[in-house]
Design an enzyme around this catalytic site. Structure first.
Site, mmCIF file in Angstrom:
data_model
loop_
_atom_site.group_PDB
_atom_site.id
_atom_site.type_symbol
_atom_site.label_atom_id
_atom_site.label_comp_id
_atom_site.label_asym_id
_atom_site.label_seq_id
_atom_site.Cartn_x
_atom_site.Cartn_y
_atom_site.Cartn_z
ATOM 1 N N GLU A 124 0.853 -1.184 0.000
ATOM 2 C CA GLU A 124 0.000 0.000 0.000
ATOM 3 C C GLU A 124 0.892 1.237 0.000
ATOM 4 O O GLU A 124 1.828 1.292 0.797
ATOM 5 C CB GLU A 124 -0.917 0.035 1.227
ATOM 6 C CG GLU A 124 -1.902 1.190 1.143
ATOM 7 C CD GLU A 124 -2.903 1.233 2.290
ATOM 8 O OE1 GLU A 124 -2.863 0.351 3.168
ATOM 9 O OE2 GLU A 124 -3.717 2.151 2.283
ATOM 10 N N GLY A 264 3.424 2.471 10.825
ATOM 11 C CA GLY A 264 3.179 1.655 12.008
ATOM 12 C C GLY A 264 2.960 0.182 11.704
ATOM 13 O O GLY A 264 3.570 -0.688 12.317
ATOM 14 N N ALA A 265 2.083 -0.089 10.751
ATOM 15 C CA ALA A 265 1.740 -1.475 10.447
ATOM 16 C C ALA A 265 0.915 -1.513 9.170
ATOM 17 O O ALA A 265 0.505 -0.470 8.663
ATOM 18 C CB ALA A 265 0.927 -2.074 11.585
ATOM 19 N N MET A 266 0.667 -2.734 8.684
ATOM 20 C CA MET A 266 -0.072 -2.880 7.424
ATOM 21 C C MET A 266 -0.998 -4.082 7.494
ATOM 22 O O MET A 266 -0.595 -5.179 7.878
ATOM 23 C CB MET A 266 0.947 -3.016 6.274
ATOM 24 C CG MET A 266 0.314 -3.217 4.920
ATOM 25 S SD MET A 266 -0.665 -1.768 4.417
ATOM 26 C CE MET A 266 -1.923 -2.586 3.468
ATOM 27 N N ASN A 268 -2.382 -6.228 5.463
ATOM 28 C CA ASN A 268 -2.466 -7.255 4.417
ATOM 29 C C ASN A 268 -3.355 -8.421 4.872
ATOM 30 O O ASN A 268 -3.242 -8.878 6.010
ATOM 31 C CB ASN A 268 -1.085 -7.822 4.116
ATOM 32 C CG ASN A 268 -0.041 -6.747 4.031
ATOM 33 O OD1 ASN A 268 -0.138 -5.863 3.213
ATOM 34 N ND2 ASN A 268 0.949 -6.802 4.922
ATOM 35 N N HIS A 300 -6.435 -1.865 15.255
ATOM 36 C CA HIS A 300 -6.692 -1.136 14.006
ATOM 37 C C HIS A 300 -6.476 -2.046 12.798
ATOM 38 O O HIS A 300 -7.341 -2.149 11.921
ATOM 39 C CB HIS A 300 -5.761 0.080 13.946
ATOM 40 C CG HIS A 300 -5.895 0.908 12.704
ATOM 41 N ND1 HIS A 300 -6.646 2.056 12.652
ATOM 42 C CD2 HIS A 300 -5.388 0.746 11.458
ATOM 43 C CE1 HIS A 300 -6.593 2.571 11.442
ATOM 44 N NE2 HIS A 300 -5.822 1.796 10.688
ATOM 45 N N GLU A 301 -5.342 -2.731 12.761
ATOM 46 C CA GLU A 301 -5.058 -3.592 11.592
ATOM 47 C C GLU A 301 -6.049 -4.752 11.540
ATOM 48 O O GLU A 301 -6.504 -5.139 10.473
ATOM 49 C CB GLU A 301 -3.623 -4.110 11.612
ATOM 50 C CG GLU A 301 -2.534 -3.037 11.726
ATOM 51 C CD GLU A 301 -2.687 -1.866 10.785
ATOM 52 O OE1 GLU A 301 -3.226 -2.027 9.676
ATOM 53 O OE2 GLU A 301 -2.279 -0.743 11.158
ATOM 54 N N HIS A 304 -9.342 -3.646 10.114
ATOM 55 C CA HIS A 304 -9.310 -3.459 8.656
ATOM 56 C C HIS A 304 -9.787 -4.706 7.911
ATOM 57 O O HIS A 304 -10.162 -4.615 6.755
ATOM 58 C CB HIS A 304 -7.878 -3.156 8.193
ATOM 59 C CG HIS A 304 -7.546 -1.692 8.104
ATOM 60 N ND1 HIS A 304 -8.379 -0.762 7.532
ATOM 61 C CD2 HIS A 304 -6.432 -1.002 8.471
ATOM 62 C CE1 HIS A 304 -7.804 0.434 7.574
ATOM 63 N NE2 HIS A 304 -6.621 0.320 8.144
ATOM 64 N N GLU A 323 -9.751 4.249 6.278
ATOM 65 C CA GLU A 323 -8.906 4.715 7.381
ATOM 66 C C GLU A 323 -9.695 5.479 8.449
ATOM 67 O O GLU A 323 -9.528 5.224 9.637
ATOM 68 C CB GLU A 323 -7.729 5.540 6.859
ATOM 69 C CG GLU A 323 -6.740 4.753 5.999
ATOM 70 C CD GLU A 323 -6.174 3.511 6.687
ATOM 71 O OE1 GLU A 323 -6.350 3.356 7.907
ATOM 72 O OE2 GLU A 323 -5.560 2.674 5.986
HETATM 73 N N1 B3K Z 1 -2.962 1.068 5.649
HETATM 74 C C1 B3K Z 1 -1.662 1.222 6.221
HETATM 75 C C2 B3K Z 1 -0.962 2.468 5.805
HETATM 76 C C3 B3K Z 1 -0.256 2.361 4.525
HETATM 77 C C4 B3K Z 1 0.569 3.601 4.268
HETATM 78 C C5 B3K Z 1 1.162 3.593 2.899
HETATM 79 N N2 B3K Z 1 2.022 4.739 2.662
HETATM 80 C C6 B3K Z 1 -1.705 1.158 7.710
HETATM 81 C C7 B3K Z 1 -2.988 1.489 8.337
HETATM 82 O O1 B3K Z 1 -3.523 2.571 8.253
HETATM 83 O O2 B3K Z 1 -3.556 0.604 8.914
HETATM 84 ZN ZN ZN Z 2 -5.452 1.908 8.726
#
Ligand code: B3K
Ligand code: ZN
Length: 866
Positions: A124, A264-266, A268, A300-301, A304, A323
Site C-alpha cells: 500500500e 506503524g503497520a499494514m 495485508n 486497528h489492523e 481493517h 482509514e
Molecule cells: N494502511 C496502512 C498504511 C499504509 C501507508 C502507505 N504509505 C496502515 C494502516 O492505516 O492501517
Molecule cells: Zn489503517
C-alpha cells in the site's frame, strides 16, 4: 538528473479499469539481489472495446512476457519506467510476465525488500508495481495463489496471504510453500514474508465456534515480548464480534514484526506486517504509552479485515473510507478497554496537534482529497483522524442503534466490493432515514470550522438562548464554503453545579439560535461536550465560569477542556507580558482550581494527570497569529513553576502515596497511578531543589518499569546537571542492544530544551546507534527534533531549518516517502516573523531546486511554499 514534475491525479478523472483480473498466480524465486517473479494472471475486458492494457511498473527488470502462451516480442508492447502497454488484446486472455527485482537494494521499503535479512513486502499504496507489472489500483480485485521458493537454512519461514496449501523441500537446499487466498483482494493487500523468524502462537475461538490459529513472528530472542500484542489481538477479535457482529473469516491470522518499516503497520489480508514498535513490549523496555499504542494498532489492523479488506476503496481518493472508519473503530475499542474520557482527550490532543494545523496551512485538503501527486503524501491526519471524527459525528447524529444498522447495511451491500465514501454515507442514510446530504460536506470541504457561541438568559421568561455562528475560512483551491451540519452536545448547569439539561443540537446553518425554556435560574453552559464536533469553539467564558466547569461539569471531556481553555487564556496573557518585557502575573484562582482537581477523590488518576498538564507549546503556538517560540516556552515554564511552588506539598504527598513496589501491570488503573505520580514528579522537579533531584535520580535508577524510568530520564534531560549525563550514559549502556529503547534515548535528547540541543542531535547522527536508513531512527531523532522541539528548531539563526533540510535531501535519495513526510514543519513559515519566514522559505526553495528530487518530496515542498 533533473527533477521531473510529477503528474497531478484527479478524482474527476476516475474511470473504471479497462480490464479486470480473475486470478493471480505469483511465483517468487527469492534471492537477495535478484529475485525472480513470475506473474500469471487471467484478464477480461471490462466493457471496453479493444482498449490497450496499461500495467503499472517501477524499478523492474522485464525478462519475458507471454500472451496466451505466445512469447511477445519488443514490437508487441511498449514499456517505460512507469508502465507497460499492450495493444490489440482479446476479450479474455492469460498474461504471464517474468521480472527481476533487487530486494536488498530497495531502500524505499516499498515493494519487496529486506529488513535485517527478512524478506517482506509493503504494497500500500503503490508498492505492488515494484514487484511485477500490474494494474496497481484498488478496484482491481482478484484471488491470489502464491508460490515462494527460497533457501531453507536462511529462510525457514515462508508466508503469504490466505491458507497454506503445500510446503515441501526441493533440490539445492531450497524449499517451497504455496499459499492461496480465497478472498478477492486488491494488489495493495498482497504480502509475502520469508526469513528466519521465531514464532509465538495462540488460538481464538470465534462466536460461531471456529478455531483460528494466531501466530506472531519476530526476530529470535524477542519471544518474551509478544504477550501483550497477542492479548490485544484476541481482545480486538472478541470486541468486533460483540460490538459490530463481525467475525474473522479465515482459520489463520499471522502478524510479522520487522524493524525497518515506513509506518506503524499494514493490514495485508491475514498477514499483517508490523513495525516492531507496535508489537514488542515488556515492562522494562516499553512504556504505558507503548502498551496503549500496541493495543490500538493491533486492533486497528485487525479491524481493517472488514473495513478495508472485505470492503475496500474504489480509488485512493476514498482512502478515508477505510482509514477514518477504522480509526473510529480502534478509538472505540480503546475506549471500551480503558478510560473512555481519557481516550477521548488523547484523541482530541492528537487531532489538535496534527490535524488542525494541517487544515490551517498550505497542505490543507478535504477528508476525501480531489487531487494528488503522490498518494503516499495523503496518509494524513486529515484522512485518518479528521476522517474518524466524521464517522464519530455520524454516530452521534444517528445514535448507536442506527449507526449499527448502517454498518450492517454497508456490509450487506458492499461485501467483496471496492466502493466510495458516498456509498458508506448512503448506507448510513438508508438505514436511519436521517438525511446526511449536507453532512457530506465534511468529506469535500477542507478546513476546521470556527463556531462562535453567544448566550443570554432572560430571567422574566426563564429562557436561555444560545446562538451559534459558524465560519469556515478559505483553504487552497476552496474559496467559498457552505455551512456544515454538525452535532453540538451541550449541557446547562445550575449554580450548585447540578445538571439541568443536556442535549445534542443538530447545527446546520451559518447562524442559528437555540432556546431552552423553563430554566429557573441563570445557568452555566457546557459546550461541545465530548468534542462532539471537530471545531474551534469561540465562547466568551469568564475565568470564573471556566473554574466552575473544571469543578462541576458532568462531562469529563468538557471538564478537561475548561482547564485547557483557562490555561491557554492565561498563558497567552503571559506571552504578551513577556513580549512587552513586563513581569508575569500569578493567577491564584487557576492554581486553586487545579488543586481542587488534584485532590478530588471522585476522579480517575489518569484523568487528573491530564488536567494537570498545561497546553503544549505546539498548541499555544497554534493560538497565536505570529508564533513566538521563545515567549511561549518562557511563559509555560513560568506557569509550571508557579503551580509547582503553590502545590509542592500536595505533589510530594501524592507522589509518595502513589509509589508502589508491585510488579508492573499495563492495566488502566496502574497506568493512571503512574501517570499522576510522574506528573507530580515533573512539577516537583521545577524547583531545582537538590532533594527533588535526588528523588528523580532515585526513580531513574530504581524503576522496575520503563514508564517510570523514562519519566525520570525525560525530566533529567532538561536539567543542566551531571545527573543528566550520568543517566543518559547509563541508559545507553543498559539498552544499547535494544533498538526500540535506543529510539527513546535518541528522542529524549532531541526534545531537550537545554542549549546545545541541535549540536547534540548532529553528533547523534554519527553515533553507532543511528542509521539514516531506518525510519524509526529517523523519526526518533530528526522527526522529533523538527516536530517536537519548537524552541531549538525555530532558532532565529536558521540552524535548525538548515540541518532539517540537509536531512530531507539526504533522505530523499534513500527513502522519498520518509523524506516527504518530514517537510511539513517548514510549511508553517507563514506563521512566523519575517526573519524566520525568509529562512524557512529559502530552505523550501533549496529543496525544490535540487536535481533529481523525488515526486513525493517535490509535492510537499512546492505546496508548502504555496
Ligand atoms: N494502511 C496502512 C498504511 C499504509 C501507508 C502507505 N504509505 C496502515 C494502516 O492505516 O492501517
Ligand atoms: Zn489503517
Amino acid at each position: 538528473m533533473k527533477t521531473e514534475q510529477p503528474q497531478i491525479i484527479r478524482l474527476e478523472d476516475y474511470r473504471e479499469p479497462a480490464y479486470l483480473v480473475e486470478n493471480v498466480e505469483l511465483v517468487f524465486d527469492l534471492e537477495s539481489e535478484s529475485t525472480r517473479v513470475v506473474c500469471a494472471a487471467t484478464y477480461y475486458a471490462n466493457n471496453t472495446d479493444n482498449a490497450p492494457l496499461v500495467l503499472d511498473g517501477e524499478d523492474l527488470k522485464l525478462l519475458h512476457i507471454s500472451l496466451d502462451g505466445r512469447e511477445l516480442g519488443e514490437n508487441d508492447y511498449s514499456c517505460d519506467n512507469k508502465s507497460l502497454t499492450i495493444p490489440d488484446l482479446p476479450e479474455r486472455f492469460e498474461l504471464v510476465i517474468e521480472t527481476e527485482i533487487d530486494p536488498k537494494g530497495n531502500t524505499q521499503l516499498s515493494g519487496l525488500y529486506q529488513s535485517n535479512g527478512t524478506y517482506c513486502t509493503q504494497c500500500e499504496a503503490q508498492g505492488f508495481r515494484r514487484i511485477t507489472y500490474f494494474q496497481d489500483r484498488p478496484d482491481v480485485m482478484a484471488t491470489y495463489n502464491v508460490t515462494i521458493i527460497a533457501d531453507k537454512a536462511s529462510c525457514p519461514v515462508l508466508l503469504s496471504n490466505g491458507n497454506l496449501l503445500e510446503h515441501n523441500d526441493v533440490e539445492d537446499d531450497q524449499h517451497i510453500a504455496v499459499w492461496h487466498d480465497p478472498f478477492p483482494k486488491p494488489s495493495y493487500l498482497f504480502a509475502l514474508v520469508a526469513g528466519d523468524l521465531a514464532q509465538v502462537s495462540d488460538t481464538f475461538v470465534t462466536c460461531t465456534g471456529r478455531t483460528v490459529d494466531l501466530h506472531i513472528f519476530i526476530e529470535h530472542g524477542n519471544e518474551d515480548r509478544v504477550d501483550w500484542a497477542m492479548e490485544s489481538l484476541k481482545a480486538a477479535m472478541k470486541w468486533d464480534e460483540d460490538r459490530f457482529g463481525l467475525e474473522y473469516d479465515l482459520d489463520l491470522y499471522n502478524i510479522v514484526a520487522v524493524s525497518d518499516f515506513n509506518m506503524g503497520a499494514m493490514e495485508n489480508k491475514s498477514l499483517n506486517v508490523f513495525n516492531t514498535k507496535y508489537v514488542l513490549a515488556k515492562s522494562d523496555t516499553a512504556t504505558d504509552a507503548d502498551y496503549a499504542g500496541i493495543e490500538g494498532v493491533i486492533a486497528h489492523e485487525y479491524f481493517h479485515n472488514w473495513t478495508g479488506n472485505r470492503v475496500t476503496c474504489r480509488d485512493w481518493f476514498q482512502l478515508s473510507l477505510k482509514e477514518g472508519l477504522t480509526v473510529f473503530r480502534d478509538q472505540e475499542f480503546s475506549s471500551d478497554m480503558r478510560s473512555r474520557p481519557c481516550e477521548r482527550i488523547s484523541n482530541v490532543k492528537v487531532l489538535r496537534a496534527a490535524q488542525f494545523p494541517e487544515d490551517a496551512g498550505p497542505l490543507a485538503h478535504p477528508v476525501r482529497p480531489e487531487q494528488y501527486m503522490a498518494i503516499d503524501n495523503f496518509y494524513t491526519a486529515t484522512v485518518y483522524n479528521k476522517g474518524s471524527e466524521v464517522i464519530r459525528m455520524m454516530h452521534t447524529l444517528l445514535g448507536e442503534d442506527n449507526f449499527r444498522k448502517g454498518m450492517d447495511l454497508y456490509f450487506e451491500r458492499h461485501d467483496g466490493q471496492a466502493v466510495t465514501c458516498d456509498d458508506f454515507a448512503a448506507a448510513m442514510m438508508d438505514a436511519s432515514d436521517i438525511d446526511l446530504t449536507q453532512f457530506k460536506l465534511w468529506y469535500s470541504q477542507a478546513g476546521t470550522p470556527e463556531v462562535t457561541a453567544h448566550w443570554s438568559y432572560d430571567h422574566e421568561a426563564q429562557r436561555f438562548d444560545l446562538t451559534l455562528a459558524q465560519h469556515l475560512a478559505p483553504t487552497p483551491g476552496q474559496n467559498d464554503k457552505q455551512p456544515m451540519h454538525m452535532p453540538i452536545s451541550v449541557g446547562l448547569l445550575d449554580l450548585e453545579g447540578m445538571e439541568i439539561l443536556s442535549d445534542v443540537l443538530s447545527v446546520s446553518k451559518a447562524r442559528e439560535t437555540f432556546s431552552f425554556e423553563n430554566i429557573e435560574s441563570e445557568p452555566v453552559i457546557s459546550l461541545n461536550r465530548d468534542f462532539s464536533a471537530p471545531i474551534k469553539l469561540k465562547a466568551a467564558y469568564s475565568r470564573v465560569e471556566l473554574a466552575f466547569l473544571m469543578a462541576n461539569d458532568s462531562d469529563d471531556f468538557a471538564r478537561w477542556e475548561a482547564a485547557q481553555t483557562y490555561g491557554t487564556d492565561l498563558l497567552l496573557d503571559m506571552v504578551k507580558a513577556y513580549q512587552k518585557g513586563q513581569p508575569f502575573k500569578k493567577d491564584e484562582d487557576f492554581i486553586q482550581a487545579l488543586r481542587q482537581t488534584l485532590l478530588n477523590d471522585q476522579l480517575d488518576l489518569d484523568f487528573i494527570a491530564l488536567c494537570l498538564q498545561l497546553p503544549t507549546e505546539g498548541y499555544l503556538a497554534e493560538q497565536m497569529e505570529t508564533i513566538d517560540v521563545v515567549a511561549i516556552h518562557q511563559a509555560r515554564e513560568a506557569l509550571r513553576r508557579y503551580i509547582a511552588e503553590d502545590l509542592q506539598k500536595d505533589f510530594l504527598r501524592i507522589f509518595r502515596d502513589l509509589r508502589s513496589d508491585k510488579p508492573y501491570s499495563p492495566n488502566a488503573a496502574s497506568c493512571g497511578q503512574r501517570a499522576l505520580k510522574n506528573t507530580c514528579l515533573s512539577y516537583l522537579a521545577e524547583g531545582d531543589d537538590p532533594a527533588c533531584l535526588a528523588l528523580i535520580t532515585a526513580q531513574y535508577h530504581n524503576a522496575n518499569n520503563m514508564t517510570d524510568r523514562m519519566a525520570a530520564l525525560s525530566i533529567l534531560s532538561n536539567k543542566e546537571a551531571d545527573a543528566r549525563l550520568e543517566a543518559l550514559e547509563d541508559f545507553y549502556t543498559r539498552f544499547k542492544d535494544d533498538a526500540l529503547v535506543v529510539d527513546k534515548w535518541l528522542s529524549v535528547q532531541a526534545m531537550s530544551s537545554l542549549p546545545g540541543t541541535l549540536a547534540t542531535v548532529q553528533n547523534l547522527m554519527s553515533h553507532e546507534a543511528f542509521s539514516i536508513r531506518n525510519p524509526n531512527k529517523v523519526r526518533s531523532l530528526i522527526g522529533v527534533f523538527a516536530h517536537a522541539n519548537p524552541l531549538h528548531y525555530h532558532n532565529e539563526d536558521g540552524s535548525g531549518y538548515a540541518f532539517h533540510t540537509d536531512r530531507i535531501l539526504e533522505l530523499d535519495k534513500i527513502n522519498p516517502q520518509i523524506a516527504a513526510r518530514m517537510v511539513a514543519p517548514l510549511g508553517k513559515w507563514r506563521r512566523f516573523d519575517k526573519k524566520r519566514q525568509d529562512l524557512m522559505k529559502a530552505e523550501l526553495q533549496r529543496i525544490i531546486a535540487t536535481d533529481g528530487l523525488s515526486g513525493d518530496t517535490f509535492e510537499m515542498a512546492s505546496k508548502s511554499l504555496g
